[in-house]
Motif scaffolding. Sequence first.
Motif, mmCIF file in Angstrom:
data_model
loop_
_atom_site.group_PDB
_atom_site.id
_atom_site.type_symbol
_atom_site.label_atom_id
_atom_site.label_comp_id
_atom_site.label_asym_id
_atom_site.label_seq_id
_atom_site.Cartn_x
_atom_site.Cartn_y
_atom_site.Cartn_z
ATOM 1 N N LEU A 110 -15.011 -17.395 -32.078
ATOM 2 C CA LEU A 110 -13.611 -17.784 -32.132
ATOM 3 C C LEU A 110 -12.933 -17.604 -30.779
ATOM 4 C CD1 LEU A 110 -10.997 -18.587 -33.533
ATOM 5 C CD2 LEU A 110 -10.831 -16.249 -34.424
ATOM 6 N N ALA A 111 -13.201 -16.499 -30.107
ATOM 7 C CA ALA A 111 -12.590 -16.226 -28.807
ATOM 8 C C ALA A 111 -13.472 -15.256 -28.042
ATOM 9 C CB ALA A 111 -11.180 -15.663 -28.986
ATOM 10 N N ASP A 112 -13.129 -15.042 -26.770
ATOM 11 C CA ASP A 112 -13.970 -14.173 -25.942
ATOM 12 C C ASP A 112 -13.564 -12.715 -25.999
ATOM 13 O OD1 ASP A 112 -11.633 -14.355 -24.539
ATOM 14 O OD2 ASP A 112 -12.523 -15.006 -22.648
ATOM 15 N N SER A 113 -12.534 -12.386 -26.796
ATOM 16 C CA SER A 113 -12.149 -10.986 -26.981
ATOM 17 C C SER A 113 -11.510 -10.834 -28.353
ATOM 18 C CB SER A 113 -11.153 -10.537 -25.903
ATOM 19 O OG SER A 113 -9.892 -11.158 -26.082
ATOM 20 N N VAL A 114 -11.486 -9.605 -28.836
ATOM 21 C CA VAL A 114 -10.857 -9.330 -30.127
ATOM 22 C C VAL A 114 -9.377 -9.662 -30.071
ATOM 23 C CG1 VAL A 114 -10.264 -7.512 -31.768
ATOM 24 C CG2 VAL A 114 -12.549 -7.570 -30.741
ATOM 25 N N GLU A 115 -8.727 -9.312 -28.968
ATOM 26 C CA GLU A 115 -7.288 -9.546 -28.842
ATOM 27 C C GLU A 115 -6.966 -11.039 -28.872
ATOM 28 O OE1 GLU A 115 -8.497 -5.686 -27.518
ATOM 29 O OE2 GLU A 115 -9.129 -7.667 -26.805
ATOM 30 N N ALA A 116 -7.777 -11.834 -28.173
ATOM 31 C CA ALA A 116 -7.555 -13.284 -28.171
ATOM 32 C C ALA A 116 -7.781 -13.866 -29.558
ATOM 33 C CB ALA A 116 -8.478 -13.948 -27.152
ATOM 34 N N PRO B 17 -15.892 -24.338 -23.367
ATOM 35 C CA PRO B 17 -16.318 -22.954 -23.142
ATOM 36 C C PRO B 17 -15.431 -21.939 -23.854
ATOM 37 C CG PRO B 17 -16.512 -24.194 -21.118
ATOM 38 C CD PRO B 17 -15.846 -25.110 -22.108
ATOM 39 N N THR B 18 -16.046 -20.845 -24.284
ATOM 40 C CA THR B 18 -15.365 -19.834 -25.083
ATOM 41 C C THR B 18 -14.104 -19.303 -24.401
ATOM 42 O OG1 THR B 18 -17.508 -19.171 -25.985
ATOM 43 C CG2 THR B 18 -15.689 -17.642 -26.286
ATOM 44 N N ALA B 19 -14.131 -19.179 -23.090
ATOM 45 C CA ALA B 19 -12.990 -18.636 -22.365
ATOM 46 C C ALA B 19 -11.733 -19.485 -22.532
ATOM 47 C CB ALA B 19 -13.328 -18.509 -20.881
ATOM 48 N N LEU B 20 -11.884 -20.748 -22.929
ATOM 49 C CA LEU B 20 -10.740 -21.648 -23.090
ATOM 50 C C LEU B 20 -10.266 -21.760 -24.537
ATOM 51 C CD1 LEU B 20 -11.884 -24.580 -20.755
ATOM 52 C CD2 LEU B 20 -10.308 -22.721 -20.207
ATOM 53 N N HIS B 21 -10.960 -21.134 -25.463
ATOM 54 C CA HIS B 21 -10.623 -21.285 -26.876
ATOM 55 C C HIS B 21 -9.201 -20.838 -27.180
ATOM 56 C CE1 HIS B 21 -14.989 -21.431 -28.636
ATOM 57 N NE2 HIS B 21 -14.754 -22.347 -27.728
ATOM 58 N N GLU B 22 -8.790 -19.710 -26.631
ATOM 59 C CA GLU B 22 -7.455 -19.206 -26.944
ATOM 60 C C GLU B 22 -6.383 -20.157 -26.442
ATOM 61 O OE1 GLU B 22 -4.504 -15.341 -26.302
ATOM 62 O OE2 GLU B 22 -6.288 -15.570 -25.041
ATOM 63 N N GLU B 23 -6.461 -20.548 -25.188
ATOM 64 C CA GLU B 23 -5.444 -21.425 -24.600
ATOM 65 C C GLU B 23 -5.309 -22.728 -25.378
ATOM 66 O OE1 GLU B 23 -4.918 -24.113 -20.545
ATOM 67 O OE2 GLU B 23 -6.340 -22.438 -20.564
ATOM 68 N N ILE B 24 -6.433 -23.348 -25.679
ATOM 69 C CA ILE B 24 -6.401 -24.637 -26.366
ATOM 70 C C ILE B 24 -5.998 -24.462 -27.822
ATOM 71 C CG2 ILE B 24 -7.862 -26.553 -27.149
ATOM 72 C CD1 ILE B 24 -9.368 -26.176 -24.434
ATOM 73 N N GLY B 25 -6.521 -23.424 -28.473
ATOM 74 C CA GLY B 25 -6.160 -23.172 -29.861
ATOM 75 C C GLY B 25 -4.673 -22.909 -30.031
ATOM 76 N N LEU B 26 -4.074 -22.120 -29.140
ATOM 77 C CA LEU B 26 -2.646 -21.836 -29.232
ATOM 78 C C LEU B 26 -1.817 -23.097 -29.022
ATOM 79 C CD1 LEU B 26 -2.369 -18.415 -27.327
ATOM 80 C CD2 LEU B 26 -2.384 -18.813 -29.798
ATOM 81 N N ALA B 27 -2.277 -23.976 -28.119
ATOM 82 C CA ALA B 27 -1.551 -25.230 -27.889
ATOM 83 C C ALA B 27 -1.618 -26.123 -29.123
ATOM 84 C CB ALA B 27 -2.135 -25.944 -26.674
ATOM 85 N N LEU B 28 -2.764 -26.166 -29.780
ATOM 86 C CA LEU B 28 -2.884 -26.958 -31.007
ATOM 87 C C LEU B 28 -1.976 -26.410 -32.096
ATOM 88 C CD1 LEU B 28 -6.761 -27.444 -31.047
ATOM 89 C CD2 LEU B 28 -5.066 -29.275 -30.806
ATOM 90 N N ALA B 29 -1.966 -25.092 -32.254
ATOM 91 C CA ALA B 29 -1.112 -24.477 -33.270
ATOM 92 C C ALA B 29 0.357 -24.763 -32.987
ATOM 93 C CB ALA B 29 -1.367 -22.975 -33.332
ATOM 94 N N GLU B 30 0.753 -24.652 -31.729
ATOM 95 C CA GLU B 30 2.143 -24.911 -31.353
ATOM 96 C C GLU B 30 2.541 -26.348 -31.669
ATOM 97 O OE1 GLU B 30 5.948 -24.263 -29.946
ATOM 98 O OE2 GLU B 30 4.349 -22.766 -30.250
ATOM 99 N N ALA B 31 1.576 -27.269 -31.562
ATOM 100 C CA ALA B 31 1.851 -28.678 -31.840
ATOM 101 C C ALA B 31 1.753 -29.009 -33.322
ATOM 102 C CB ALA B 31 0.877 -29.557 -31.042
ATOM 103 N N GLU C 206 -7.341 -12.331 -32.388
ATOM 104 C CA GLU C 206 -6.202 -11.924 -33.217
ATOM 105 C C GLU C 206 -5.002 -12.841 -32.973
ATOM 106 O OE1 GLU C 206 -5.838 -7.891 -31.984
ATOM 107 O OE2 GLU C 206 -7.013 -7.108 -33.691
ATOM 108 N N ARG C 207 -4.780 -13.204 -31.709
ATOM 109 C CA ARG C 207 -3.647 -14.082 -31.405
ATOM 110 C C ARG C 207 -3.845 -15.466 -32.030
ATOM 111 N NH1 ARG C 207 -3.728 -10.941 -26.525
ATOM 112 N NH2 ARG C 207 -5.230 -12.333 -25.510
ATOM 113 N N LEU C 208 -5.073 -15.942 -32.064
ATOM 114 C CA LEU C 208 -5.343 -17.235 -32.694
ATOM 115 C C LEU C 208 -5.116 -17.165 -34.200
ATOM 116 C CD1 LEU C 208 -8.504 -18.333 -30.692
ATOM 117 C CD2 LEU C 208 -6.312 -19.538 -30.759
#
Length: 342
Positions: A93-99, A69-83, A101-103
Motif C-alpha cells: 500500500l505504501a512505503d511506510s506505516v505512516e504513509a 513505484p511504491t514511493a509514489l503511492h501516497e502522493e498519487i493516492g491522496l490526489a485521487l482521494a481528494e478528487a 495510515e494517511r491513505l
Amino acid sequence: MSALRAGLVGLGVMGRNHARVLSGLPGVDLVGIVDPAGRPEGAPHGVPLMASLQELLDARVDYAVVACPTALHEEIGLALAEAGAGALIEKPLADSVEAAERLVTAFQSRGLVAGVGHIERYNPALQSMRSRLEAGELGEVFQVVTRRQGPFPHRIADVGVVKDLATHDIDLTGWVTGQDYVSISAHTVARSGRPHEDMVAAVGRLTDGSMVNHLVNWLSPLKERTTVVTGERGCFIADTLTADLTFYANGEVNTEWEALRAFRGVSEGDMIRYAIPKREPLLVEHERFRDAVLAGPGGSAPGDVVTLRQGLRTVEVSAAVLKSARLGETVTLLPGEVLGAV
C-alpha cells in the motif's frame, strides 16, 4: 448503465498487465494512462497517454489503478482521494506505516472505495486452499511455510525484497488462515550491491499459536512460489506459479516395516492433486474491484477486495520484519486488522 471510467498510473511491467486487463474488462472504459517515468510503450491502442495526473483526474475517472513505484503511492493516492476517485493501489500500500495510515484515512473519510492489489488472494490454488481450511479439512493448523525466490528483478529500485515480495506472503498467510501476526523474528542480507535487502528469512507466530516461516529472496536462479500449510490431518501444498493445489494426508494404514515406522514419524497417506478452475488472478482481481466500485462503500461482499486497512496491516508486519532484522530481536506486534477477516 454506463461503463465505469478507469485510469491507470504507471506503465512498468505490472502496469502494462493492468492496462491489458483493463482495456478488455466488461463494464469499464480505460480512458487514460499516465506514467510518472514518461514511458510511452505498453499502452493499449486507442487509450490516451496523458502528461500528468491532473490531466487524468480532469477526465473524470471513477477510479484509477496505481501501479507506479511504491514511493509514489501516497502522493498519487491522496490526489485521487481528494478528487473523489476510488483507487486500486498495487502492493505494498505504501512505503511506510505512516504513509499507509494517511491513505486509509483519506479514502475512508470521503467514503470512497479503495483496495490493495495483493494478487495472490485471487490465485486459484490459494482460494481453494482457503476454502478447504475454512471447511476444517486440515483440522488444527500447526504451521505455514512459504518460499518465494527467483532471479533479481531489475525493475525494482525503490524497495527491498521484504516490501516487494514478502508482502505477498504476509498477506496470503493471514488471509488463508484467518489469523493475525503476533510476533516476528527475521534476518536479512544484501548481496547485490543495492542499499536494500535482497534476502530474508523470517519466523513468526499467529494468534492461534501456529508457526509461520517465510523464505524470500532475489538471489536464486530457481523461481519458486510455494505455500505449505501443515495441520493435524496432513498438509496442503499450493504452487502459485502453476496454480496447483495438492493434499498429502496423514496415513491411516499401519506401517509394518519397523525401520520406516521409526524414521518417518507421521506415516504417509494418500496424495491428492485437486482439479480446480484456473482463471487469471489479475482478471479476477479487476472484476472484484469493478463490482465493488459499482456497489459503492459497504456494498461489496466481504473478502472480495483487499481493504486499505488490511493493506496497512501488511505494511505494519513488513515493517516489523525489517525492525527485527535491524535490531536482531523478536518483535511483538500490537493487534491490527486481521488479514484473513471475512
